[in-house]
Design a protein around this motif. Sequence first.
Motif, PDB file in Angstrom:
ATOM      1  N   THR A 127     -11.244  82.752  80.679  1.00 20.05           N
ATOM      2  CA  THR A 127     -11.526  82.722  82.236  1.00 20.05           C
ATOM      3  C   THR A 127     -11.083  81.279  82.056  1.00 20.05           C
ATOM      4  N   TYR A 128     -10.178  80.087  81.620  1.00 22.48           N
ATOM      5  CA  TYR A 128     -11.080  78.498  81.924  1.00 22.48           C
ATOM      6  C   TYR A 128      -9.245  77.953  82.820  1.00 22.48           C
ATOM      7  N   GLY A 181      -9.346  76.983  85.660  1.00 24.03           N
ATOM      8  CA  GLY A 181     -10.808  77.960  86.052  1.00 24.03           C
ATOM      9  C   GLY A 181     -11.009  77.281  87.395  1.00 24.03           C
ATOM     10  N   LYS A 194      -9.651  86.750  89.590  1.00 24.31           N
ATOM     11  CA  LYS A 194     -10.680  86.372  89.318  1.00 24.31           C
ATOM     12  C   LYS A 194     -12.267  87.204  89.205  1.00 24.31           C
ATOM     13  N   THR A 195     -13.334  86.861  88.819  1.00 20.73           N
ATOM     14  CA  THR A 195     -14.499  87.806  88.228  1.00 20.73           C
ATOM     15  C   THR A 195     -15.596  86.563  89.222  1.00 20.73           C
ATOM     16  N   GLU A 243     -11.893  82.041  89.766  1.00 23.44           N
ATOM     17  CA  GLU A 243     -10.696  82.530  89.823  1.00 23.44           C
ATOM     18  C   GLU A 243      -9.910  81.223  88.079  1.00 23.44           C
ATOM     19  N   TYR A 244      -8.876  82.092  87.604  1.00 24.15           N
ATOM     20  CA  TYR A 244      -8.109  81.483  87.135  1.00 24.15           C
ATOM     21  C   TYR A 244      -6.710  83.080  86.746  1.00 24.15           C
ATOM     22  N   CYS A 292      -4.210  84.116  84.397  1.00 22.56           N
ATOM     23  CA  CYS A 292      -3.890  85.251  83.458  1.00 22.56           C
ATOM     24  C   CYS A 292      -2.136  85.404  83.040  1.00 22.56           C
ATOM     25  N   GLN A 344      -8.963  88.028  78.186  1.00 23.83           N
ATOM     26  CA  GLN A 344      -8.369  88.186  79.516  1.00 23.83           C
ATOM     27  C   GLN A 344      -7.621  87.735  79.811  1.00 23.83           C
ATOM     28  N   SER A 355     -11.016  92.288  81.493  1.00 20.48           N
ATOM     29  CA  SER A 355     -11.795  91.817  81.366  1.00 20.48           C
ATOM     30  C   SER A 355     -12.962  92.626  80.722  1.00 20.48           C
ATOM     31  N   PRO A 359      -8.140  92.757  87.426  1.00 19.84           N
ATOM     32  CA  PRO A 359      -8.721  92.541  85.296  1.00 19.84           C
ATOM     33  C   PRO A 359      -9.055  94.168  85.264  1.00 19.84           C
TER      34      PRO A 359
END
Length: 623
Positions: free
Chosen positions: A159-160, A163, A200-201, A347-348, A350, A373, A378, A428
């Motif tokens: 999630t980087y 990010g 996002k998570t 937010e990230y 992927c 991820q 997720s 996710p």
Amino acid sequence: MHNRTQVAVVGAGHAGVEAALACARLGIDTVLFTLSLDSLANMPCNPSIGGTGKGHLVYEIDALGGEMGRAADKVTLQSRTLNLGKGAAVHSKRIQADRQRYHHLMKKTLESTPNLRLIQAEITDIIIEPTPSGRKVSGVKTQLGEVWYCDCAILCPGTYLLGKIFVGDVSYQSGPDNLRAANSLSSALLREGIKLMRFKTGTPPRVRRCTIDFSVLEEQPGEEYPLPFSADTPEDAFLGVQQLKCYIVYTTPETHRIIRENLSRSAMYSGKIHATGTRYCPSIEDKIVRFADKERHQLFVEPMGDTEEIYLQGFSTSMPVDVQHKMLRSLPGFSHAEIMRYAYAIEYDCCDPTQLYATLEFKEISGLYGAGQFNGTSGYEEAAAQGLIAGINAALKLKGEEPLILERSSSYIGTLIDDLVTKGTNEPYRIMTSRSEYRLLLRQDNADLRLTELGRRVGLISDDRYRRFLERKHLIELETERLEKTYLSPAEVNPFLESLGESPVNTGISLSDLIRHPSLGYDEIAAVDPDRPALPRSVKITTEINMKYEGYIKRCLAEAARLAKLEDFYLPPDTDYSAIRGLRIEAAQKLNYFKPRTIGQASRISGVNPADISVLLIYFGKK
Ligand SMILES: Cc1cc2nc3c(=O)[nH]c(=O)nc-3n(C[C@H](O)[C@H](O)[C@H](O)COP(=O)(O)OP(=O)(O)OC[C@H]3O[C@@H](n4cnc5c(N)ncnc54)[C@H](O)[C@@H]3O)c2cc1C
């Protein structure tokens, strides 16, 4: 400065850790890069491992020779089996883990693994070279200007990637837990034609334990005698071990009022966040809006280890801090609660996983793999499962050996990966038992029987582990045979049945048929089976379930065998589907994009219908 390794793993989260360990343990020179060694195997969300479907993944990772199960057993604070009121197929172990100890343990395991180096550095670019058949990865670059040449690279940035954290109307570039974000790699991936998505998570606040009044909360104790995740952990490891308690609290009408009145200030509802979140881990705002008729929502108050921090599961939010305080203090027992870490949404970037083969290698770039991820899932367990498979396949590729592709009928790992690469995901992706059409076969108790032979084939199962596996398998076969062949006369069994208020039998009955009796089980019939051997609990559990569900299992196996024919019908990877007469244009376009491995996989691609499959069967059948 130029360096060389065989496999470069980008990211030391749950995916990267398993990928790096698998490669190094298979004798491959591996370098694991991460933004911070102090957040290796970090749990930025709930400090728990397992749960519905996720517990199955942990058992499967362990059966293949992965690390998560072993580590989880060593840092268990509390263990419970969920869904015990339902069928055995959905029984799922879930533990509360000591977050810091998990990090330390995994770091020590990585540091002490031969063929493996850990380097704290941000990977900002990948080096892709043209080849006669397309393109391949040949190196990665760090922010410090180092170039590491490699034969394979496994991307597990979690999630980087770009990010961005949101708390009300405040947002800033960051990875989880205010760790730094990785802001360069996304543009390099886009440059190489890799399609990225924005997901996002979110996570709830961490609350100071001593400010919570636990006396008004409902206790949720651990189970008395939990079995471990790993076959490398002694079965009685948790016997008599003091477990920490979790607690349950419910939202109140006041909580709902505060949230409704401040909905426009939530980053989610103010439109600040554009990325897609997961339906299955909704924020508390989402729950209030989507389930407006519900008077209260259940929250779990969970320990995180030797810390004052308490995790409030089910209370994820992106509300501003003043509202977070009000929401929290509206909960019973939390009227004086203090927040140690504020809740936030993140937010990230992927990647779109339909760009991957079932080996998790990118179709367009040989030697480049994606896991975790980054592939649109997720969860720690989902990430670890993919990391293990990507690591194994990178190693097998370098050794020139057959890749490891898990069928849907073999495992949740196979189901997860097939769903990702064949159907893709627009949110996710979280594993659930309902995702598998074979869930009766894919129980957590038989993960070793389904996968350990494969783990042995690839080289991750030690001789001692394999010997214990064969012994367990043999004990199950012996006990099954004994129960099937041991008969009791009516005179022997009827007093027992009558004592339970069950109807007597007129003819002899086998112990196995007694076990199949709806209200009886292996433990219950001990009274009429005095000569039974002393067996490990896991052997009894698997033997009993196999017997009780025998009919269902047989039907499921027959269905799996029928569908396997389609899975064994391989399709040439370089087929031009637009050249096949009778195939609809949409289907041909989809097939050319997905390059399915088998007819079975082709049948699961949305937009490819049964008529198209018949055309393919005839076309390739003739061929
Ligand atoms: C706020 C939040 C809430 C979450 N909530 C849930 C939830 O409710 N339920 C759930 O199932 N899951 C949840 N998760 C997801 C869960 O944390 C992840 O699924 C899991 O951690 C993914 O593991 P991973 O290995 O793919 O990535 P991560 O654990 O994110 O690890 C990524 C690693 O990559 C490194 N890295 C990244 N970019 C680079 C680079 N360019 N160079 C070098 N190193 C790099 C980082 O340092 C880190 O070590 C949540 C995550 C967050 C952040």
